[in-house]
Write a protein that holds these residues in place. Sequence first.
Motif, short mmCIF file in Angstrom:
data_model
loop_
_atom_site.label_atom_id
_atom_site.label_comp_id
_atom_site.label_asym_id
_atom_site.label_seq_id
_atom_site.Cartn_x
_atom_site.Cartn_y
_atom_site.Cartn_z
N ALA A 130 62.54 46.51 53.76
CA ALA A 130 64.07 46.87 54.00
C ALA A 130 64.52 47.80 55.01
CB ALA A 130 64.60 47.56 52.47
N ALA A 131 63.65 48.50 55.34
CA ALA A 131 64.24 49.54 56.53
C ALA A 131 64.03 48.88 57.92
CB ALA A 131 63.07 50.90 56.47
N THR A 132 63.09 48.07 57.87
CA THR A 132 62.75 47.41 59.41
C THR A 132 63.44 46.13 59.52
OG1 THR A 132 60.59 46.46 58.42
CG2 THR A 132 60.55 48.65 59.43
N GLY A 133 63.67 45.52 58.30
CA GLY A 133 64.16 44.01 58.40
C GLY A 133 62.72 42.99 58.60
N LYS A 134 61.65 43.52 58.45
CA LYS A 134 60.40 42.83 58.52
C LYS A 134 59.94 42.34 57.35
CE LYS A 134 60.27 44.10 62.95
NZ LYS A 134 60.80 43.18 64.09
N SER A 135 59.29 41.17 57.14
CA SER A 135 58.54 40.69 55.95
C SER A 135 57.24 41.31 55.76
CB SER A 135 58.07 39.14 56.27
OG SER A 135 57.13 38.84 57.15
N LYS A 136 56.81 41.22 54.61
CA LYS A 136 55.40 41.96 54.31
C LYS A 136 54.45 41.44 55.09
CE LYS A 136 56.66 42.46 49.30
NZ LYS A 136 56.09 41.88 47.80
N ALA A 137 54.32 39.99 55.34
CA ALA A 137 53.32 39.44 56.14
C ALA A 137 53.19 40.04 57.61
CB ALA A 137 53.33 38.05 56.23
N THR A 138 54.67 40.16 58.12
CA THR A 138 54.62 40.88 59.47
C THR A 138 54.40 42.17 59.60
OG1 THR A 138 56.42 39.21 60.15
CG2 THR A 138 56.33 41.38 61.38
N LEU A 139 54.70 43.03 58.49
CA LEU A 139 54.21 44.45 58.64
C LEU A 139 52.53 44.57 58.36
CD1 LEU A 139 56.88 45.98 56.37
CD2 LEU A 139 56.45 46.44 58.86
N GLY A 140 52.12 43.64 57.59
CA GLY A 140 50.76 43.59 57.69
C GLY A 140 49.95 43.12 58.82
N ARG A 141 50.77 42.51 59.76
CA ARG A 141 49.86 41.98 60.95
C ARG A 141 49.96 43.14 61.81
NH1 ARG A 141 53.53 37.53 60.19
NH2 ARG A 141 52.46 35.85 59.37
N TYR A 142 50.83 44.21 61.82
CA TYR A 142 50.97 45.24 62.60
C TYR A 142 49.74 46.35 62.36
CZ TYR A 142 55.85 43.98 63.58
OH TYR A 142 57.00 43.36 64.00
N TYR A 143 49.13 46.35 60.98
CA TYR A 143 48.13 47.08 61.01
C TYR A 143 47.04 46.35 60.53
CZ TYR A 143 49.79 47.13 55.98
OH TYR A 143 50.33 46.51 54.76
N SER A 144 46.83 45.05 60.57
CA SER A 144 45.54 44.28 60.32
C SER A 144 44.63 44.63 61.41
CB SER A 144 46.17 42.82 60.30
OG SER A 144 44.72 42.04 60.28
N ASP A 145 43.52 44.53 61.11
CA ASP A 145 42.21 44.75 62.07
C ASP A 145 41.32 43.47 62.34
OD1 ASP A 145 40.89 44.47 59.50
OD2 ASP A 145 39.81 46.45 59.74
N SER A 146 42.21 42.44 62.07
CA SER A 146 41.24 41.29 62.44
C SER A 146 41.60 40.98 63.75
CB SER A 146 41.85 40.03 61.45
OG SER A 146 43.13 39.80 61.84
N ASP A 147 40.70 40.05 64.29
CA ASP A 147 40.74 39.82 65.93
C ASP A 147 41.93 39.28 66.25
OD1 ASP A 147 38.46 41.14 66.44
OD2 ASP A 147 36.99 39.10 66.00
N GLU A 148 42.59 38.06 65.41
CA GLU A 148 43.82 37.48 65.63
C GLU A 148 45.00 38.46 65.97
OE1 GLU A 148 45.44 34.67 62.70
OE2 GLU A 148 43.54 35.23 61.58
#
Length: 153
Positions: A26-44
């Motif tokens: 809600a605060a960022t206007g980003k989806s759960k998936a997008t937020l998850g990508r920001y801290y994901s440690d996967s190579d992609e």
Amino acid sequence: MAGVGSYLKKHTEALVKDVGLEAACAATGKSKATLGRYYSDSDEHADRFMPIDAVAALEEAARYPHVTSALSELRGITLSYDSDRKNSPEGGVNSDVIALSQRFAMLMAEYQQSIEDGIITINEAKRLLRETLALQHVLIDMKLHLEEETEIG
């Protein structure tokens, strides 16, 4: 850069979890998936980081500025965080020395409990970090009181 990126991603995750996933969306206007990508440690997702405006919005809602603190630590800068200034308004250096002793005792008790089995788990490390930060806050209060006293005298 890989170590720095991983370090920032861990602090980004801590920031999102501090605020709560739904509230962060809600605060960022980003989806759960997008937020998850920001801290994901996967190579992609290794080159994806949270935009600074989203960090600012989340840190305003968080209990602690996780990403700002991480960035300052990477540069060797110490922040003075003023969320809970228990020692500052009243008391002085004497009160700070007592608070310092109490906080140090709490840190040592937490360390003793954490190291009993010979392994410090992630949760134990987080508790140790919280106690270390609380100790740092008392030291900052003490520094401010000492500076105040030297200006007066």
